[in-house]
Design a protein around this motif. Structure first.
Motif, PDB file in Angstrom:
ATOM      1  N   ALA A  37      55.715   4.761  42.497  1.00  0.00           N
ATOM      2  CA  ALA A  37      56.416   4.556  40.994  1.00  0.00           C
ATOM      3  C   ALA A  37      56.235   3.195  40.738  1.00  0.00           C
ATOM      4  O   ALA A  37      56.641   2.223  41.515  1.00  0.00           O
ATOM      5  CB  ALA A  37      57.627   5.086  41.226  1.00  0.00           C
ATOM      6  N   ILE A  38      55.760   2.606  39.556  1.00  0.00           N
ATOM      7  CA  ILE A  38      55.525   1.283  39.282  1.00  0.00           C
ATOM      8  C   ILE A  38      56.588   1.202  38.107  1.00  0.00           C
ATOM      9  O   ILE A  38      56.710   1.794  37.147  1.00  0.00           O
ATOM     10  CB  ILE A  38      54.125   1.107  38.656  1.00  0.00           C
ATOM     11  CG1 ILE A  38      53.059   1.213  39.775  1.00  0.00           C
ATOM     12  CG2 ILE A  38      54.174  -0.244  38.270  1.00  0.00           C
ATOM     13  CD1 ILE A  38      51.785   1.584  39.220  1.00  0.00           C
ATOM     14  N   VAL A  39      57.629   0.253  38.445  1.00  0.00           N
ATOM     15  CA  VAL A  39      58.659   0.139  37.430  1.00  0.00           C
ATOM     16  C   VAL A  39      58.361  -0.713  36.247  1.00  0.00           C
ATOM     17  O   VAL A  39      57.704  -1.857  36.514  1.00  0.00           O
ATOM     18  CB  VAL A  39      60.035  -0.231  38.350  1.00  0.00           C
ATOM     19  CG1 VAL A  39      61.083  -0.715  37.226  1.00  0.00           C
ATOM     20  CG2 VAL A  39      60.488   0.306  39.441  1.00  0.00           C
ATOM     21  N   THR A  40      58.698  -0.226  35.238  1.00  0.00           N
ATOM     22  CA  THR A  40      58.286  -0.833  33.913  1.00  0.00           C
ATOM     23  C   THR A  40      59.699  -1.796  33.571  1.00  0.00           C
ATOM     24  O   THR A  40      59.434  -2.891  33.001  1.00  0.00           O
ATOM     25  CB  THR A  40      57.849  -0.180  32.767  1.00  0.00           C
ATOM     26  OG1 THR A  40      58.600   0.867  32.450  1.00  0.00           O
ATOM     27  CG2 THR A  40      56.491   0.379  33.248  1.00  0.00           C
ATOM     28  N   ARG A  41      60.924  -1.109  33.684  1.00  0.00           N
ATOM     29  CA  ARG A  41      62.120  -1.681  33.355  1.00  0.00           C
ATOM     30  C   ARG A  41      63.304  -1.106  33.945  1.00  0.00           C
ATOM     31  O   ARG A  41      62.946   0.171  33.907  1.00  0.00           O
ATOM     32  CB  ARG A  41      62.263  -2.218  31.793  1.00  0.00           C
ATOM     33  CG  ARG A  41      62.461  -0.756  31.002  1.00  0.00           C
ATOM     34  CD  ARG A  41      62.194  -1.519  29.483  1.00  0.00           C
ATOM     35  NE  ARG A  41      62.688  -0.298  28.668  1.00  0.00           N
ATOM     36  CZ  ARG A  41      61.760   0.436  28.146  1.00  0.00           C
ATOM     37  NH1 ARG A  41      60.321   0.268  28.386  1.00  0.00           N
ATOM     38  NH2 ARG A  41      62.151   1.421  27.448  1.00  0.00           N
ATOM     39  N   ALA A  42      64.214  -1.627  34.102  1.00  0.00           N
ATOM     40  CA  ALA A  42      65.404  -1.218  34.753  1.00  0.00           C
ATOM     41  C   ALA A  42      66.551  -1.594  33.701  1.00  0.00           C
ATOM     42  O   ALA A  42      66.975  -2.883  34.122  1.00  0.00           O
ATOM     43  CB  ALA A  42      65.780  -1.430  36.275  1.00  0.00           C
ATOM     44  N   LEU A  43      67.238  -0.673  33.011  1.00  0.00           N
ATOM     45  CA  LEU A  43      68.320  -1.019  32.135  1.00  0.00           C
ATOM     46  C   LEU A  43      69.686  -0.915  32.743  1.00  0.00           C
ATOM     47  O   LEU A  43      69.886   0.338  33.265  1.00  0.00           O
ATOM     48  CB  LEU A  43      68.032  -0.298  30.811  1.00  0.00           C
ATOM     49  CG  LEU A  43      66.969  -0.766  30.182  1.00  0.00           C
ATOM     50  CD1 LEU A  43      66.720   0.209  29.134  1.00  0.00           C
ATOM     51  CD2 LEU A  43      66.650  -2.159  30.039  1.00  0.00           C
ATOM     52  N   VAL A  44      70.773  -1.509  32.491  1.00  0.00           N
ATOM     53  CA  VAL A  44      72.059  -1.328  33.021  1.00  0.00           C
ATOM     54  C   VAL A  44      72.952  -1.286  31.872  1.00  0.00           C
ATOM     55  O   VAL A  44      73.064  -2.229  30.998  1.00  0.00           O
ATOM     56  CB  VAL A  44      72.344  -2.528  33.970  1.00  0.00           C
ATOM     57  CG1 VAL A  44      73.786  -2.344  34.619  1.00  0.00           C
ATOM     58  CG2 VAL A  44      71.356  -2.770  35.140  1.00  0.00           C
ATOM     59  N   TYR A  45      74.111  -0.383  32.288  1.00  0.00           N
ATOM     60  CA  TYR A  45      74.793   0.131  31.179  1.00  0.00           C
ATOM     61  C   TYR A  45      76.370   0.185  32.009  1.00  0.00           C
ATOM     62  O   TYR A  45      76.289   0.837  33.071  1.00  0.00           O
ATOM     63  CB  TYR A  45      74.902   1.654  30.577  1.00  0.00           C
ATOM     64  CG  TYR A  45      73.484   1.411  29.464  1.00  0.00           C
ATOM     65  CD1 TYR A  45      73.376   1.155  28.236  1.00  0.00           C
ATOM     66  CD2 TYR A  45      72.273   1.641  30.233  1.00  0.00           C
ATOM     67  CE1 TYR A  45      72.458   1.320  27.633  1.00  0.00           C
ATOM     68  CE2 TYR A  45      71.274   1.798  29.672  1.00  0.00           C
ATOM     69  CZ  TYR A  45      71.151   1.676  28.153  1.00  0.00           C
ATOM     70  OH  TYR A  45      69.973   1.512  27.523  1.00  0.00           O
ATOM     71  N   LEU A  46      77.147  -0.957  31.542  1.00  0.00           N
ATOM     72  CA  LEU A  46      78.622  -0.698  32.136  1.00  0.00           C
ATOM     73  C   LEU A  46      79.764  -0.219  31.084  1.00  0.00           C
ATOM     74  O   LEU A  46      79.648  -0.900  29.983  1.00  0.00           O
ATOM     75  CB  LEU A  46      79.046  -2.119  32.828  1.00  0.00           C
ATOM     76  CG  LEU A  46      80.354  -2.295  33.276  1.00  0.00           C
ATOM     77  CD1 LEU A  46      80.359  -1.401  34.617  1.00  0.00           C
ATOM     78  CD2 LEU A  46      80.434  -3.603  33.540  1.00  0.00           C
ATOM     79  N   ASP A  47      80.240   0.916  31.503  1.00  0.00           N
ATOM     80  CA  ASP A  47      81.158   1.219  30.561  1.00  0.00           C
ATOM     81  C   ASP A  47      80.691   1.703  29.177  1.00  0.00           C
ATOM     82  O   ASP A  47      81.369   1.550  28.085  1.00  0.00           O
ATOM     83  CB  ASP A  47      82.473   0.552  30.302  1.00  0.00           C
ATOM     84  CG  ASP A  47      83.121   0.141  31.575  1.00  0.00           C
ATOM     85  OD1 ASP A  47      83.452   1.200  32.258  1.00  0.00           O
ATOM     86  OD2 ASP A  47      83.748  -0.917  31.729  1.00  0.00           O
TER      87      ASP A  47
END
Length: 133
Positions: A37-47
């Motif tokens: 798996a080649i990661v293109t982006r990793a987005l983070v959501y808090l609450d």
């Protein structure tokens, strides 16, 4: 051609772990697919609020009130997870349900990580997301 693409398709899955018996807690990322798996982006959501990509400034913000000893794994565009590989995005190896209740709540209910990735062929925009429970 379709068979060739399926034979190397990655499948990223996230597991939330909060185990008071084994004294560990965290979010584990596993490539259960057949290819890297080649990661293109990793987005983070808090609450429910998008706060950035899963890089050092973001996880420092997320963990500003976390207990000492939380291990972090940065995941950025271009990172590769091999077939069968697993990594902890967050991990607390000395977890105690009472002492670390806020950390347990963070990984189970408040934090969502959305990882976009592709296979060696590229362009698919697969998504693995950990949904708060």
């Amino acid at each position: 051609m379709r068979h060739n693409k399926q034979s190397v398709r990655p499948l990223l899955q996230q597991r939330r772990i909060r185990d008071g018996v084994a004294h560990r807690a965290g979010i584990e990322l596993i490539n259960a697919g057949l290819g890297p798996a080649i990661v293109t982006r990793a987005l983070v959501y808090l609450d429910g609020e998008h706060i950035g990509e899963w890089t050092k400034p973001t996880f420092e913000r997320v963990l500003s009130q976390a207990p000492d000893g939380v291990q972090k794994y940065a995941l950025f565009g271009g990172a590769v997870l091999l077939s069968g590989q697993s990594v902890f995005l967050l991990r607390l190896a000395s977890f105690d349900r009472d002492q670390h209740a806020d950390f347990g709540d963070l990984i189970l209910r408040r934090l969502r990580i959305e990882i976009h990735y592709e296979s060696l062929y590229g362009g698919e925009d697969f998504i693995s997301a950990s949904a708060p429970i």
